[in-house]
Scaffold this active site. Structure first.
Site, mmCIF file in Angstrom:
data_model
loop_
_atom_site.group_PDB
_atom_site.id
_atom_site.type_symbol
_atom_site.label_atom_id
_atom_site.label_comp_id
_atom_site.label_asym_id
_atom_site.label_seq_id
_atom_site.Cartn_x
_atom_site.Cartn_y
_atom_site.Cartn_z
ATOM 1 N N ASP A 8 0.788 -1.242 0.000
ATOM 2 C CA ASP A 8 0.000 0.000 0.000
ATOM 3 C C ASP A 8 0.819 1.291 0.000
ATOM 4 O O ASP A 8 0.522 2.222 0.755
ATOM 5 C CB ASP A 8 -0.945 0.013 1.209
ATOM 6 C CG ASP A 8 -1.986 -1.078 1.161
ATOM 7 O OD1 ASP A 8 -1.962 -1.895 0.223
ATOM 8 O OD2 ASP A 8 -2.827 -1.119 2.078
ATOM 9 N N ASP A 50 -4.896 -0.753 -1.528
ATOM 10 C CA ASP A 50 -6.293 -0.564 -1.177
ATOM 11 C C ASP A 50 -7.016 -0.116 -2.440
ATOM 12 O O ASP A 50 -6.520 0.751 -3.174
ATOM 13 C CB ASP A 50 -6.427 0.526 -0.096
ATOM 14 C CG ASP A 50 -6.408 -0.033 1.312
ATOM 15 O OD1 ASP A 50 -6.150 -1.228 1.485
ATOM 16 O OD2 ASP A 50 -6.646 0.760 2.250
ATOM 17 N N HIS A 52 -10.755 0.621 -2.808
ATOM 18 C CA HIS A 52 -12.095 0.665 -2.234
ATOM 19 C C HIS A 52 -13.141 1.151 -3.238
ATOM 20 O O HIS A 52 -12.935 2.163 -3.929
ATOM 21 C CB HIS A 52 -12.104 1.567 -1.009
ATOM 22 C CG HIS A 52 -11.243 1.079 0.121
ATOM 23 N ND1 HIS A 52 -11.362 -0.198 0.646
ATOM 24 C CD2 HIS A 52 -10.246 1.680 0.831
ATOM 25 C CE1 HIS A 52 -10.492 -0.354 1.625
ATOM 26 N NE2 HIS A 52 -9.803 0.772 1.754
ATOM 27 N N HIS A 58 -16.051 0.673 6.992
ATOM 28 C CA HIS A 58 -14.627 1.014 6.963
ATOM 29 C C HIS A 58 -14.447 2.524 6.788
ATOM 30 O O HIS A 58 -13.506 3.111 7.324
ATOM 31 C CB HIS A 58 -13.952 0.257 5.813
ATOM 32 C CG HIS A 58 -12.466 0.402 5.764
ATOM 33 N ND1 HIS A 58 -11.631 -0.108 6.729
ATOM 34 C CD2 HIS A 58 -11.655 1.001 4.835
ATOM 35 C CE1 HIS A 58 -10.376 0.155 6.412
ATOM 36 N NE2 HIS A 58 -10.363 0.831 5.272
ATOM 37 N N HIS A 72 -10.603 7.010 1.529
ATOM 38 C CA HIS A 72 -9.237 6.947 1.010
ATOM 39 C C HIS A 72 -9.149 5.850 -0.053
ATOM 40 O O HIS A 72 -9.943 4.912 -0.065
ATOM 41 C CB HIS A 72 -8.233 6.655 2.129
ATOM 42 C CG HIS A 72 -8.467 5.328 2.806
ATOM 43 N ND1 HIS A 72 -9.366 5.173 3.851
ATOM 44 C CD2 HIS A 72 -7.951 4.094 2.571
ATOM 45 C CE1 HIS A 72 -9.379 3.903 4.234
ATOM 46 N NE2 HIS A 72 -8.535 3.220 3.471
ATOM 47 N N LYS A 97 -7.262 -4.892 -3.138
ATOM 48 C CA LYS A 97 -7.975 -5.425 -1.977
ATOM 49 C C LYS A 97 -8.930 -4.376 -1.401
ATOM 50 O O LYS A 97 -8.767 -3.183 -1.638
ATOM 51 C CB LYS A 97 -6.990 -5.870 -0.889
ATOM 52 C CG LYS A 97 -6.068 -4.765 -0.389
ATOM 53 C CD LYS A 97 -4.975 -5.331 0.507
ATOM 54 C CE LYS A 97 -4.018 -4.254 0.982
ATOM 55 N NZ LYS A 97 -4.614 -3.259 1.883
ATOM 56 N N CYS A 166 -2.133 -2.691 7.677
ATOM 57 C CA CYS A 166 -2.057 -3.592 6.523
ATOM 58 C C CYS A 166 -0.750 -4.387 6.470
ATOM 59 O O CYS A 166 -0.746 -5.532 6.013
ATOM 60 C CB CYS A 166 -2.282 -2.803 5.235
ATOM 61 S SG CYS A 166 -3.972 -2.160 5.124
#
Length: 221
Positions: A8, A50, A52, A58, A72, A97, A166
């Site tokens: 990340d 990440d 999303h 979250h 984010h 992810k 993470c």
């Protein structure tokens, strides 16, 4: 076989991003220098992001910065891009992810399609994810664990952001999956000092080896 997993190193986690950690940009630069000097010891190098789309609770308007967070790394937006200090020339694969959940561990990620990642047409989800980015894993169901085993990897070294979230989750899942795991702590950056200490203790208790890269001091100096 030995893999380097870079967790990340994204714009939103570095200075100027919506969820920046201290020294995020410097950590990205250090990892690039580490790959320049030591990359030849690794058979494969992978990174996570990440990614999303709609991760439910979250995201929060009133985040506690432990379980809930500001918006984010929305899929396909500039904040989800890898930081410019990270040299992507070394990277063999990217795992995306957290599309519809927290997505802390790289082992929850799916191998992504770079051409789709960079296509910005259309929208998906409530936070502005692009439609093509939302489909970036549609052509693949390959998990990080499957990809590592396809490459006969037995050892993994982990670096990245954030140490106490993470990085920790990825390292512990790697250990649970039977890999020999090392985290280079001075090539990570975390959210809070207390949580970093707790995370390193937890990783050690799970058999994760912790070390530092001596070259980091020379590079910073």
């Amino acid at each position: 076989m030995h893999a380097l997993i870079i967790v990340d190193i994204q714009q939103d986690f570095c200075e100027g991003g919506t969820l920046a950690v201290n020294d995020g940009a410097q950590t990205a630069a250090l990892i690039t220098e580490y790959m320049n000097q030591c990359g030849q010891k690794f058979d494969v190098i992978a990174t996570t992001r990440d990614w999303h789309i709609d991760p439910g609770p979250h995201f929060s308007d009133e985040p506690d910065f432990e379980n809930t967070w500001p918006v984010h790394c929305v899929a396909g937006t500039p904040g989800a891009e890898l930081h410019e200090n990270l040299d992507t020339e070394f990277i063999d694969a990217e795992f995306l992810k957290g599309q519809y959940n927290d997505g802390y561990s790289g082992f929850d990620g799916i191998l992504g399609e770079p051409d789709l990642i960079r296509n910005q047409d259309g929208m998906a989800g409530p936070y502005g994810a692009t439609a093509a980015a939302a489909a970036a894993t549609d052509s693949s169901s390959i998990t990080m664990d499957e990809w590592l085993r396809e490459h006969d990897v037995e050892r993994v070294t982990i670096v990245g952001i954030a140490t106490d979230h993470c990085v920790r989750a990825t390292a512990m899942d790697a250990s649970d999956a039977g890999y020999e795991v090392r985290v280079i702590t001075n090539l990570t950056a975390g959210v809070s000092d207390k949580n970093i200490d707790d995370a390193t203790d937890e990783m050690e208790d799970c058999g994760v080896m912790l070390s530092e890269w001596p070259g980091a001091k020379t590079f910073i100096g």
